[in-house]
Design a protein around this motif. Structure first.
Motif, mmCIF file in Angstrom:
data_model
loop_
_atom_site.group_PDB
_atom_site.id
_atom_site.type_symbol
_atom_site.label_atom_id
_atom_site.label_comp_id
_atom_site.label_asym_id
_atom_site.label_seq_id
_atom_site.Cartn_x
_atom_site.Cartn_y
_atom_site.Cartn_z
ATOM 1 N N HIS A 20 42.396 49.726 -46.993
ATOM 2 C CA HIS A 20 42.082 51.035 -46.531
ATOM 3 C C HIS A 20 40.996 51.197 -46.553
ATOM 4 C CE1 HIS A 20 45.943 51.875 -45.005
ATOM 5 N NE2 HIS A 20 46.675 51.213 -45.473
ATOM 6 N N LEU A 42 41.882 60.241 -51.344
ATOM 7 C CA LEU A 42 42.215 61.424 -50.684
ATOM 8 C C LEU A 42 43.289 62.528 -51.805
ATOM 9 C CD1 LEU A 42 44.245 58.807 -47.982
ATOM 10 C CD2 LEU A 42 42.591 60.944 -47.659
ATOM 11 N N PHE A 65 43.841 66.160 -50.299
ATOM 12 C CA PHE A 65 45.220 66.842 -50.745
ATOM 13 C C PHE A 65 45.975 67.449 -51.895
ATOM 14 C CE2 PHE A 65 45.839 62.709 -47.883
ATOM 15 C CZ PHE A 65 46.484 64.027 -46.597
ATOM 16 N N GLY A 88 50.007 67.220 -49.349
ATOM 17 C CA GLY A 88 50.026 67.148 -48.146
ATOM 18 C C GLY A 88 49.254 68.104 -46.876
ATOM 19 N N VAL A 142 50.823 65.714 -42.555
ATOM 20 C CA VAL A 142 50.407 65.110 -42.518
ATOM 21 C C VAL A 142 49.818 65.074 -44.478
ATOM 22 C CG1 VAL A 142 47.577 64.220 -42.601
ATOM 23 C CG2 VAL A 142 48.431 65.537 -40.151
ATOM 24 N N CYS A 143 49.882 63.543 -44.836
ATOM 25 C CA CYS A 143 50.508 62.978 -46.211
ATOM 26 C C CYS A 143 49.275 61.753 -46.366
ATOM 27 C CB CYS A 143 51.439 62.871 -46.938
ATOM 28 S SG CYS A 143 52.475 61.978 -45.977
ATOM 29 N N ALA A 144 48.601 61.213 -48.040
ATOM 30 C CA ALA A 144 49.105 59.402 -47.863
ATOM 31 C C ALA A 144 49.554 58.267 -47.724
ATOM 32 C CB ALA A 144 48.348 59.626 -49.357
ATOM 33 N N GLU A 145 49.604 58.247 -46.975
ATOM 34 C CA GLU A 145 50.020 56.634 -46.379
ATOM 35 C C GLU A 145 51.261 55.783 -47.679
ATOM 36 O OE1 GLU A 145 49.709 51.790 -45.378
ATOM 37 O OE2 GLU A 145 48.259 53.677 -44.255
ATOM 38 N N ASP A 202 47.481 56.101 -40.196
ATOM 39 C CA ASP A 202 46.813 56.166 -39.156
ATOM 40 C C ASP A 202 45.936 54.838 -38.704
ATOM 41 O OD1 ASP A 202 45.777 56.694 -40.374
ATOM 42 O OD2 ASP A 202 44.694 58.992 -39.610
ATOM 43 N N LEU A 234 46.285 57.672 -43.504
ATOM 44 C CA LEU A 234 46.866 58.545 -43.829
ATOM 45 C C LEU A 234 48.206 58.794 -42.759
ATOM 46 C CD1 LEU A 234 44.057 61.710 -43.011
ATOM 47 C CD2 LEU A 234 45.259 61.340 -44.842
#
Length: 111
Positions: free
Chosen positions: A3, A9, A13, A36, A60-63, A91, A95
């Motif tokens: 990534h 991130l 967040f 998120g 939506v949040c960190a993977e 994505d 994310l």
């Protein structure tokens, strides 16, 4: 595939800014607690003349925070429970999007 490391991130967040906490459970077991952005379906996003409406809430949040999360887990945000409709949608930038739905509840009408 690695990534991008150009953005931290955790700054994005930050609950002191605009992130919301979600508690994800499977049965009686807590799977994750993540921060998120909760996207309420009653809000309408606009871009110039165009408006985008989506029928269901999203988070939506960190993977990396949702690596143990599965479809059908329960996501509780601001005291309200949602069903996770499918596995987190990644994505490719670090994310993830959690597609949520209000659970079907059978109410006792007292009849």
């Amino acid at each position: 595939m690695p990534h991008p490391d150009w953005e931290d991130l955790s700054d994005f967040f930050d609950p002191d800014e605009f992130a919301t906490k979600a508690i994800i459970t499977r049965g009686a077991e807590a799977v994750a607690e993540v921060f998120g952005i909760f996207d309420d379906p009653t809000d309408v996003a606009s871009l110039g003349e165009f408006e985008l409406e989506h029928p269901n809430p999203r988070f939506v949040c960190a993977e990396v925070e949702v690596s143990l999360v599965h479809a059908k887990d329960v996501v509780t945000i601001e005291g309200k429970a949602f069903d996770l409709m499918r596995a987190p949608e990644l994505d490719g930038t670090g994310l993830a999007v959690l597609h949520l739905a209000t659970p079907n509840v059978i109410h006792d009408a007292g009849l």
